[in-house]
Design a protein around this motif. Sequence first.
Motif, PDB file in Angstrom:
ATOM      1  N   VAL A   1       1.209  -3.686 -12.064  1.00  0.00           N
ATOM      2  CA  VAL A   1       0.730  -3.914 -10.695  1.00  0.00           C
ATOM      3  C   VAL A   1      -0.115  -5.169 -10.737  1.00  0.00           C
ATOM      4  N   VAL A   2       0.185  -6.142  -9.860  1.00  0.00           N
ATOM      5  CA  VAL A   2      -0.632  -7.367  -9.809  1.00  0.00           C
ATOM      6  C   VAL A   2      -1.208  -7.544  -8.408  1.00  0.00           C
ATOM      7  N   TRP A   3      -2.470  -7.978  -8.374  1.00  0.00           N
ATOM      8  CA  TRP A   3      -3.172  -8.166  -7.107  1.00  0.00           C
ATOM      9  C   TRP A   3      -2.997  -9.595  -6.628  1.00  0.00           C
ATOM     10  N   GLU A   4      -3.035  -9.773  -5.314  1.00  0.00           N
ATOM     11  CA  GLU A   4      -3.047 -11.126  -4.753  1.00  0.00           C
ATOM     12  C   GLU A   4      -4.325 -11.813  -5.243  1.00  0.00           C
TER      13      GLU A   4
ATOM     14  N   GLY B   1      -8.157  -8.198  -1.599  1.00  0.00           N
ATOM     15  CA  GLY B   1      -7.867  -6.944  -2.292  1.00  0.00           C
ATOM     16  C   GLY B   1      -6.997  -6.009  -1.478  1.00  0.00           C
ATOM     17  N   LYS B   2      -6.261  -6.575  -0.507  1.00  0.00           N
ATOM     18  CA  LYS B   2      -5.442  -5.728   0.374  1.00  0.00           C
ATOM     19  C   LYS B   2      -3.944  -5.789   0.042  1.00  0.00           C
ATOM     20  N   ARG B   3      -3.550  -6.724  -0.851  1.00  0.00           N
ATOM     21  CA  ARG B   3      -2.116  -6.844  -1.149  1.00  0.00           C
ATOM     22  C   ARG B   3      -1.876  -6.789  -2.645  1.00  0.00           C
ATOM     23  N   VAL B   4      -0.918  -5.967  -3.035  1.00  0.00           N
ATOM     24  CA  VAL B   4      -0.521  -5.890  -4.445  1.00  0.00           C
ATOM     25  C   VAL B   4       0.999  -5.917  -4.540  1.00  0.00           C
ATOM     26  N   VAL B   5       1.471  -6.326  -5.713  1.00  0.00           N
ATOM     27  CA  VAL B   5       2.898  -6.258  -6.021  1.00  0.00           C
ATOM     28  C   VAL B   5       3.061  -5.304  -7.189  1.00  0.00           C
ATOM     29  N   SER B   6       4.026  -4.393  -7.083  1.00  0.00           N
ATOM     30  CA  SER B   6       4.356  -3.555  -8.246  1.00  0.00           C
ATOM     31  C   SER B   6       5.807  -3.835  -8.647  1.00  0.00           C
TER      32      SER B   6
END
Length: 388
Positions: free
Chosen positions: A141-144, A149-154
């Motif tokens: 999981v990576v954070w923007e 802190g509202k968007r992440v990519v998994s």
Amino acid sequence: MEDDAPVIYGLEFQARALTPQTAETDAIRFLVGTQSLKYDNQIHIIDFDDENNIINKNVLLHQVGEIWHISASPADKGVLATCYSKITDSRVLTCAAVWRMPEESEPGSHESPDEASSTAHALELLCDLDGAGAHGSVACVVWEPTGDGKRVVSLADNHLLLWDLQESSSRALLAGSAALEGKGQLRFTSGRWSPHHNCTQVATANDTAVRGWDTRSMSQIYCMENAHGQLVRDLDFNPNKQYYLASCGDDCKVKFWDTRNVTQPVAALEEHSHWVWNVRYNHSHDQLVLTGSSDSRVILSNMVSISSEPFGHLVDDEDLSDQEERRPEDKSQEPPQDGVIATYEEHEDSVYAVDWSSADPWLFASLSYDGRLVINRVPRALKYHILL
């Protein structure tokens, strides 16, 4: 000029997940996740007191399973994401969740391991990312990077999933997805979110390929088909120079790419003798590159020729006083050379994670599978050479 000795901290369990507490820019703090099959897993909050060279720790319980990956929110010190394995319907599935650490989990020194475990607090679950496992096992999981802190990519099997965290991260809404197409069982191994281009690009690794994706259209924008001879393990973006990306893999190599020309790397390192699991650029001085490998070594390299300051620290003529201007020998100095700065051999097992502190640009941590965390510093002579 003597360098400070490394500081070593031992966890009771095996471990492979490490991250700096990204939103913390004052205290030197790292988070470590354990891998234990028999006992409750833990997240150790490691505070390093660099004046006294000692470590303070606090332990949080992560009771849902072994931690394979951990990442901290760039905006909220108390929020983190973990990828952990759990057994469902007699198969092992790696899930991802966002957690909040309890307020009182500021590290303080515990006298004994028994006392530490008796006072350990549990993490508060904020939300699951794809709790049903519909997209498969999550690799990371990576954070923007510069967001709120509202968007992440998994990355789950062959799916790239973009999530919006809503209502104080208590709900994850799937905002976009993309999938790897092709023959066989395609699987992402790792990914990084670029801090450049208004945070609209994510790079992923699968098998021997490195791909770039646009988060607005969720479409592929570049691809290095055979970036490495074997599996690509990790990626990192140069924080100060857009288009530049580092990759490492099972061919024992670290390669540096300009994503505008993906036919061949701009530079490569071949210093490790086994798989390279991690590559990390220094956030402030991007010529400093850190790598960790299952040859049990951590290597700090100087990639100054492709850094944002290829001729060292440039000083304007106006900034120089008359005395400084009169030194002709400075003008003819050789530009700094690429190469290995130092090799750190405090580990006896595979080094699965290395990372720089988010508070001190000259300090980094490395973690080997036997639960040994080592905190080291950039050699003092090099630090002054870069600064002065």
